[in-house]
Design an enzyme around this catalytic site. Structure first.
Site, PDB file in Angstrom:
ATOM      1  N   ASN A  23       0.810  -1.219   0.000  1.00 54.84           N
ATOM      2  CA  ASN A  23       0.000   0.000   0.000  1.00 54.84           C
ATOM      3  C   ASN A  23       0.842   1.268   0.000  1.00 54.84           C
ATOM      4  O   ASN A  23       0.319   2.362  -0.170  1.00 54.84           O
ATOM      5  CB  ASN A  23      -0.991  -0.017   1.169  1.00 54.84           C
ATOM      6  N   ARG A  94      -7.685  -1.827  -6.837  1.00 53.69           N
ATOM      7  CA  ARG A  94      -8.086  -0.548  -6.265  1.00 53.69           C
ATOM      8  C   ARG A  94      -7.080   0.574  -6.540  1.00 53.69           C
ATOM      9  O   ARG A  94      -7.430   1.741  -6.675  1.00 53.69           O
ATOM     10  CB  ARG A  94      -8.247  -0.741  -4.750  1.00 53.69           C
ATOM     11  N   ARG A 123     -17.091   0.316  -1.054  1.00 49.97           N
ATOM     12  CA  ARG A 123     -15.910   1.061  -1.509  1.00 49.97           C
ATOM     13  C   ARG A 123     -16.225   2.161  -2.534  1.00 49.97           C
ATOM     14  O   ARG A 123     -15.705   2.157  -3.662  1.00 49.97           O
ATOM     15  CB  ARG A 123     -14.835   0.101  -2.023  1.00 49.97           C
ATOM     16  N   PRO A 124     -17.079   3.108  -2.162  1.00 45.81           N
ATOM     17  CA  PRO A 124     -17.374   4.206  -3.100  1.00 45.81           C
ATOM     18  C   PRO A 124     -16.167   5.130  -3.283  1.00 45.81           C
ATOM     19  O   PRO A 124     -15.186   5.025  -2.545  1.00 45.81           O
ATOM     20  CB  PRO A 124     -18.532   4.952  -2.423  1.00 45.81           C
ATOM     21  N   ASP A 307      -6.752  -4.214   7.876  1.00 46.33           N
ATOM     22  CA  ASP A 307      -6.008  -5.192   7.068  1.00 46.33           C
ATOM     23  C   ASP A 307      -5.412  -6.326   7.897  1.00 46.33           C
ATOM     24  O   ASP A 307      -4.818  -7.256   7.350  1.00 46.33           O
ATOM     25  CB  ASP A 307      -4.888  -4.481   6.277  1.00 46.33           C
ATOM     26  N   ILE A 329     -14.406  -0.470   9.355  1.00 43.49           N
ATOM     27  CA  ILE A 329     -13.977   0.205   8.111  1.00 43.49           C
ATOM     28  C   ILE A 329     -14.688  -0.378   6.882  1.00 43.49           C
ATOM     29  O   ILE A 329     -15.223   0.355   6.067  1.00 43.49           O
ATOM     30  CB  ILE A 329     -12.442   0.093   7.906  1.00 43.49           C
TER      31      ILE A 329
HETATM   32  N1  EPU Z   1     -14.869   5.582   1.605  1.00 43.70           N
HETATM   33  C1  EPU Z   1     -15.996   6.246   1.138  1.00 43.70           C
HETATM   34  N2  EPU Z   1     -15.840   7.075   0.067  1.00 43.70           N
HETATM   35  C2  EPU Z   1     -14.643   7.265  -0.549  1.00 43.70           C
HETATM   36  C3  EPU Z   1     -13.506   6.592  -0.051  1.00 43.70           C
HETATM   37  C4  EPU Z   1     -13.653   5.757   1.030  1.00 43.70           C
HETATM   38  O1  EPU Z   1     -17.097   6.097   1.664  1.00 43.70           O
HETATM   39  O2  EPU Z   1     -14.583   8.039  -1.520  1.00 43.70           O
HETATM   40  C5  EPU Z   1     -15.002   4.673   2.767  1.00 43.70           C
HETATM   41  C6  EPU Z   1     -14.723   3.215   2.384  1.00 43.70           C
HETATM   42  O3  EPU Z   1     -15.867   2.593   1.841  1.00 43.70           O
HETATM   43  C7  EPU Z   1     -14.292   2.627   3.705  1.00 43.70           C
HETATM   44  C8  EPU Z   1     -13.546   3.780   4.360  1.00 43.70           C
HETATM   45  O4  EPU Z   1     -13.985   4.974   3.704  1.00 43.70           O
HETATM   46  O5  EPU Z   1     -15.427   2.321   4.460  1.00 43.70           O
HETATM   47  C9  EPU Z   1     -12.024   3.676   4.291  1.00 43.70           C
HETATM   48  O6  EPU Z   1     -11.614   3.495   2.969  1.00 43.70           O
HETATM   49  P1  EPU Z   1     -10.212   4.029   2.434  1.00 43.70           P
HETATM   50  O7  EPU Z   1     -10.464   4.993   1.351  1.00 43.70           O
HETATM   51  O8  EPU Z   1      -9.367   4.467   3.584  1.00 43.70           O
HETATM   52  O9  EPU Z   1      -9.601   2.702   1.828  1.00 43.70           O
HETATM   53  P2  EPU Z   1      -8.845   2.525   0.443  1.00 43.70           P
HETATM   54  O10 EPU Z   1      -8.017   3.716   0.163  1.00 43.70           O
HETATM   55  O11 EPU Z   1      -9.797   2.058  -0.577  1.00 43.70           O
HETATM   56  C10 EPU Z   1      -6.688   1.511   1.491  1.00 43.70           C
HETATM   57  C11 EPU Z   1      -5.913   0.241   1.313  1.00 43.70           C
HETATM   58  C12 EPU Z   1      -6.705  -0.907   1.919  1.00 43.70           C
HETATM   59  C13 EPU Z   1      -6.937  -0.615   3.391  1.00 43.70           C
HETATM   60  C14 EPU Z   1      -7.655   0.735   3.544  1.00 43.70           C
HETATM   61  C15 EPU Z   1      -7.843   1.146   4.990  1.00 43.70           C
HETATM   62  C16 EPU Z   1      -4.688   0.591  -0.723  1.00 43.70           C
HETATM   63  C17 EPU Z   1      -4.479   0.251  -2.152  1.00 43.70           C
HETATM   64  N3  EPU Z   1      -5.694  -0.001  -0.105  1.00 43.70           N
HETATM   65  O12 EPU Z   1      -7.907   1.320   0.788  1.00 43.70           O
HETATM   66  O13 EPU Z   1      -5.898  -2.067   1.786  1.00 43.70           O
HETATM   67  O14 EPU Z   1      -7.728  -1.617   3.952  1.00 43.70           O
HETATM   68  O15 EPU Z   1      -6.904   1.762   2.880  1.00 43.70           O
HETATM   69  O16 EPU Z   1      -6.635   1.192   5.655  1.00 43.70           O
HETATM   70  O17 EPU Z   1      -3.930   1.367  -0.151  1.00 43.70           O
HETATM   71  C18 EPU Z   1      -5.451  -4.354   1.650  1.00 43.70           C
HETATM   72  O18 EPU Z   1      -4.254  -4.064   1.545  1.00 43.70           O
HETATM   73  O19 EPU Z   1      -5.849  -5.539   1.812  1.00 43.70           O
HETATM   74  C19 EPU Z   1      -6.455  -3.300   1.573  1.00 43.70           C
HETATM   75  C20 EPU Z   1      -7.740  -3.523   1.360  1.00 43.70           C
END
Ligand code: EPU
Length: 418
Positions: A23, A94, A123-124, A307, A329
């Site tokens: 990440n 993603r 994941r919006p 994670d 989350i």
């Molecule tokens: N969310 C929204 N709207 C958005 C963005 C996020 O509602 O526009 C919500 C998500 O649905 C979730 C929360 O906010 O409920 C947190 O999501 P976040 O955006 O932080 O997650 P991400 O950026 O999609 C990254 C990691 C994930 C990790 C999460 C949380 C990467 C590529 N992915 O995802 O990693 O779980 O942060 O720490 O960096 C993994 O490695 O297995 C993995 C899923």
């Protein structure tokens, strides 16, 4: 289809060098597109998500060379074709979403489908799109695709409704090319976000508040030749730590950061797992028994990471009493419950809570993987179980774990790919 075949009951012992962080490296590769000089990334993990990231970089006309043996990736983005990203490249993971901020900054336009990734929740991407709008972009989206256009991105104050890792990174990537100052309020504090900021500063950006809830970004990217070493993967360290814990093991993980166990260490202690730190390693010594955890909730950094939640569930399945996990989350991150039940675990879920009553032992079974961390968690369960466990569909696991079977075998685990 290939599978991981595991004979449980072998304690993990020895030393292992931990791969670079998935990440962290994904946004670093995206950021390299903003540098018209050469970006050299050391310590990159050899995982399929990185391959996909490089495929997109090359699609934009950049030169990208990966030396898998040394873990070095060299990217030259002197010339970039301002093109849309083909659907299959976007939907497969993603990390592709990060190209939205980058291409908006570099080309002023991007059209792409919605990103894919593990199906662990809705994941919006609304926080990303709202932020780009605030920066002056024209954002149009339909059921399948998003179109973002902007002549000049303008710095502004962006208050995120939740400290989203991806939205924070995307805004930072766009903001380093925007006119004026951008302030992100309620930014994600994950160390992977700080890694991105640190590398952008090497490229000439002016970023204040790195690692905190409020980040100030001013433009300043210059054409520079830079070199950056990716941080060790804290989730991989945690995964190996838990694998050691359930097998009665004693392992050392070589890492390039001292704070690698933040968010994970407190719980290790509560479960009876001892941690010892050296300059470049963390040693994990399992206790006699796994102490159950009455209540733990996943939280943004520095809280307990989502994670690690699946891996924790495997460990607590063998706890000495009742544990409760609350997943705050991602709403669909309990895929492994059905698989652990096949192994004899005693788990019940109610909404976003899982009630885990520890059992004395797990038994080997044929298990299906539905997401990356869930797959790693099933391997942990297999290493602890009596008999043979087959973990089907390693593709999910290979997205984030470099040579997991080889590494665990090196530590004395009985696991192979067949
Ligand atoms: N969310 C929204 N709207 C958005 C963005 C996020 O509602 O526009 C919500 C998500 O649905 C979730 C929360 O906010 O409920 C947190 O999501 P976040 O955006 O932080 O997650 P991400 O950026 O999609 C990254 C990691 C994930 C990790 C999460 C949380 C990467 C590529 N992915 O995802 O990693 O779980 O942060 O720490 O960096 C993994 O490695 O297995 C993995 C899923």
């Amino acid at each position: 289809m290939q599978s991981y075949i595991i004979e449980g009951g072998y304690p993990l012992k020895g030393e292992i060098r931990v791969q670079g962080s998935k990440n962290a490296v994904l946004p670093l590769v995206a950021a390299a597109l903003l540098n018209e000089g050469t970006t050299v990334l050391n310590g990159c993990p050899d995982i399929s998500d990185v391959d996909k990231m490089l495929e997109i970089i090359r699609h934009f006309g950049c030169e990208a060379y990966q030396d898998r043996d040394s873990g070095t990736i060299t990217i030259n983005a002197a010339s970039v074709h301002c093109e849309d990203i083909p659907e299959d490249m976007v939907r497969s993971f993603r990390g592709s979403m990060l190209f939205m901020g980058v291409m908006l900054a570099r080309c002023g336009h991007i059209e792409m489908n919605y990103p894919g990734g593990c199906m662990i929740g809705e994941r919006p991407v609304n926080y990303h799109l709202d932020a780009f709008r605030e920066m002056g972009a024209d954002v149009v989206y339909g059921k399948d695709n998003i179109v973002c256009t902007c002549k000049t991105l303008k710095g502004c104050k962006i208050a995120l409704p939740f400290p989203s890792v991806g939205a924070t990174e995307n805004v930072i990537l766009a903001a380093v090319k925007a006119v004026g100052t951008t302030m992100i309020i309620n930014a994600a504090m994950e160390p992977e976000v700080a890694e991105l900021c640190n590398m952008l500063c090497l490229m000439g950006a002016d970023i204040k508040g790195i690692g905190s809830k409020i980040i100030l970004i001013r433009k300043g990217i210059e054409k520079r030749n830079i070199r950056y070493t990716v941080m060790s993967d804290r989730i991989v360290v945690g995964t190996y730590a838990y694998a050691a814990a359930v097998t009665g093991g004693d392992i050392s993980c070589i890492v390039n950061r001292q704070d690698i166990m933040t968010g994970i260490s407190v719980l290790c202690k509560r479960m009876g797992i001892k941690l010892k730190y050296g300059n470049d390693y963390v040693r994990i010594i399992s206790g006699k028994n796994i102490t159950s955890i009455p209540y733990i909730k996943t939280e943004p950094y520095p809280g307990f990471p989502t994670d690690m939640q699946s891996q924790l569930m495997s460990v607590l399945s063998l706890g000495n009493g009742m544990s409760v996990i609350e997943e705050s989350i991602f709403e669909k991150r309990y895929h492994i419950v059905s698989e652990l039940l096949k192994m004899g675990a005693d788990i019940r879920t109610e909404g976003n809570r899982a009630y885990i009553c520890g059992v004395k032992s797990l038994k080997g079974a044929k298990l299906e993987v539905k997401d990356l961390r869930g797959g790693a968690a099933l391997i942990i369960a297999g290493l602890a179980a009596d008999g043979t466990t087959t973990v089907l569909d390693p593709g999910y696991i290979d997205r984030g774990y470099e040579k997991i079977a080889d590494n665990l075998s090196e530590l004395g685990g009985n696991i192979h790919l067949a």
